[in-house]
Design a protein around this motif. Structure first.
Motif, PDB file in Angstrom:
ATOM      1  N   ASP A  29      -9.169   5.293   3.762  1.00 37.53           N
ATOM      2  CA  ASP A  29      -9.193   3.883   4.147  1.00 37.53           C
ATOM      3  C   ASP A  29      -7.906   3.135   3.796  1.00 37.53           C
ATOM      4  O   ASP A  29      -7.556   2.155   4.461  1.00 37.53           O
ATOM      5  N   LYS A  32      -3.045   3.055   6.743  1.00 42.39           N
ATOM      6  CA  LYS A  32      -3.243   2.367   8.014  1.00 42.39           C
ATOM      7  C   LYS A  32      -1.982   2.449   8.873  1.00 42.39           C
ATOM      8  O   LYS A  32      -0.882   2.699   8.378  1.00 42.39           O
ATOM      9  N   THR A  33      -2.176   2.192  10.174  1.00 42.70           N
ATOM     10  CA  THR A  33      -1.097   1.974  11.137  1.00 42.70           C
ATOM     11  C   THR A  33      -0.097   3.129  11.129  1.00 42.70           C
ATOM     12  O   THR A  33       1.095   2.957  10.887  1.00 42.70           O
ATOM     13  N   TYR A 303      -2.460  -7.910   7.321  1.00 44.41           N
ATOM     14  CA  TYR A 303      -3.693  -7.237   7.727  1.00 44.41           C
ATOM     15  C   TYR A 303      -4.820  -8.252   7.821  1.00 44.41           C
ATOM     16  O   TYR A 303      -4.939  -9.145   6.980  1.00 44.41           O
ATOM     17  N   ASN A 328      -6.671   3.949  15.659  1.00 47.19           N
ATOM     18  CA  ASN A 328      -6.964   4.961  14.637  1.00 47.19           C
ATOM     19  C   ASN A 328      -6.926   6.366  15.237  1.00 47.19           C
ATOM     20  O   ASN A 328      -7.636   7.262  14.799  1.00 47.19           O
ATOM     21  N   LEU A 353      -7.177  -4.444  10.519  1.00 49.47           N
ATOM     22  CA  LEU A 353      -6.084  -4.056  11.401  1.00 49.47           C
ATOM     23  C   LEU A 353      -4.876  -4.955  11.177  1.00 49.47           C
ATOM     24  O   LEU A 353      -5.013  -6.136  10.861  1.00 49.47           O
ATOM     25  N   LYS A 354      -3.711  -4.403  11.387  1.00 50.50           N
ATOM     26  CA  LYS A 354      -2.461  -5.142  11.233  1.00 50.50           C
ATOM     27  C   LYS A 354      -2.246  -6.062  12.432  1.00 50.50           C
ATOM     28  O   LYS A 354      -2.629  -5.734  13.559  1.00 50.50           O
TER      29      LYS A 354
END
Length: 416
Positions: A29, A32-33, A303, A328, A353-354
């Motif tokens: 988790d 990200k990105t 984010y 993702n 999410l960014k």
């Protein structure tokens, strides 16, 4: 267990490992990105020229500034392990620390943005075209995530045409791809065995059509004019939202809220399965990171908790529904699953999410694990989809699969 049985079991396990397809490992988790960038463009599906610089970027949201390491392995066209040893495909060394990172600036969510570029001082380059996997490890040598990428050579010309289905049962809902491959630089030997094509719709490797051999040869041209073998469901245009200005309600955002982080609540979407096609431009499932007030979006885009909602009906209430998109890597996981809210008769989900512009859709996952993209969105032959085509070639006696050609096509100009 006798020695004979041990040897038999070991042989079986080795054969399974050798001939089994490798799968990408999804990140935890706090990662990200994940994104690849070539010399010419940003690409969520990393198909890059063998002469390009390869850049992998990702964010770690735990704020620990921890060390990450990378390894690179080479694979056959079907993503089974290659017999090549590392010096045959890599110049230099891997298993090196990613040294380039920056901390977030002026954001509520603290994160570190990591950037790996190849060639670098340790990994001087990748020698051959084909399928690669990059593995990212933490300081304890634990695998954090892995991503596929592909390098191609421009040795053949690949003509891509998008057509309507020739079968009446799919004429309103499917698109098929025709290919012509020709080259003055390669003399294809026995192309039915040595040449194969892979067709990828909307940058989604999970739904790619693979191992397509030429239907027939016409002079120095390899012709692919299949119907069912190279057909795809047309799907529908993706939903989208934009939150480059996180403090205001932008495209398709109903309202915002600031708690520990910003929360953006999207308008409730509905099923389009039985509705006629409506043209609505999209970016075919991809996303673009952006912040209206930022000079460097990689570290200045924040984010945001994005709240998705889908109106329920009698056909959906007992279905396993997920939010789906390139954000993702088209993964189906617990984080993407929608929850039914009986009090409001909607399905909801919240994803971190960014900031940027995102495409997404809702899909049904059947009991056998198969994804039905059209159950909620519908399928239309008019839908604008992008297609990428890779041509693999393993000459007689060769030990690896080269990608000798690459091209893209779009259904914007679909024809009969």
């Amino acid at each position: 267990m006798t020695l004979k049985h041990q040897i038999t079991t070991l042989t079986f396990l080795l054969s399974v490992m050798l001939f089994s397809q490798v799968k990408e490992v999804n990140p935890p988790d706090y990662i990200k990105t994940i994104n690849f960038i070539g010399d010419t463009n940003e690409n969520q599906l990393p198909i890059l020229s063998i002469n390009d610089h390869i850049t992998l970027e990702f964010d770690a949201l735990n704020g620990n500034e921890e060390d990450f390491y990378y390894k690179i392995k080479y694979f056959n066209s079907d993503w089974t392990p290659s017999v090549l040893v590392q010096p045959e495909y890599l110049d230099g060394f891997d298993n090196q620390r990613i040294r380039d990172y920056d901390n977030s600036f002026n954001t509520y969510q603290i994160f570190s943005h990591y950037k790996l570029t190849i060639p670098n001082n340790q990994t001087r380059g990748l020698k051959i075209s084909g399928n690669y996997m990059i593995y990212i490890y933490n300081n304890n040598s634990e695998l954090v995530f892995s991503r596929k990428f592909m390098l191609y050579e421009n040795l053949v010309n690949v003509g891509v045409a998008v057509k309507r289905s020739r079968n009446m049962d799919g004429i309103e809902s499917k698109q098929r791809i025709e290919l012509i491959v020709d080259s003055n630089r390669i003399q294809f030997n026995n192309p039915q065995q040595t040449v194969q094509a892979v067709i990828i719709q909307n940058n989604n490797l999970k739904t790619a059509v693979t191992n397509i051999t030429p239907q027939y040869t016409l002079g120095n041209q390899l012709v692919y004019k299949y119907d069912t073998e190279t057909s795809f469901w047309g799907g529908n245009e993706y939903f989208f939202f934009e939150n480059k200005d996180v403090r205001g309600a932008n495209n398709n955002i109903q309202f915002i809220d600031l708690q520990d982080l910003y929360h953006n609540y999207l308008y409730t979407n509905g099923s389009r399965a039985n509705q006629p096609y409506t043209y609505n431009p999209d970016i075919n499932g991809n996303y673009v990171i952006n912040n209206l007030d930022a000079t460097y979006p990689n570290i200045e885009a924040d984010y945001v908790w994005m709240h998705f909602s889908l109106a329920a009906n009698n056909t959906l209430k007992n279905k396993n529904i997920h939010v789906y998109g390139s954000f993702n890597n088209y993964a189906i996981e617990d984080a993407t699953k929608m929850t039914y809210d009986a009090s409001k008769n909607i399905f909801t989900n919240t994803l971190l999410l960014k900031q940027g512009f995102y495409n997404y859709k809702y899909v049904v996952v059947n009991a056998d694990g198969q994804i039905d993209e059209g159950f909620i969105s519908g399928n239309h032959w008019q839908t604008e989809n992008s297609y990428k085509v890779l041509v693999y070639y393993r000459d007689l006696g060769a030990r690896y699969d080269r990608i000798v050609g690459y091209n893209e096509g779009s259904s914007v100009n679909i024809s009969n």
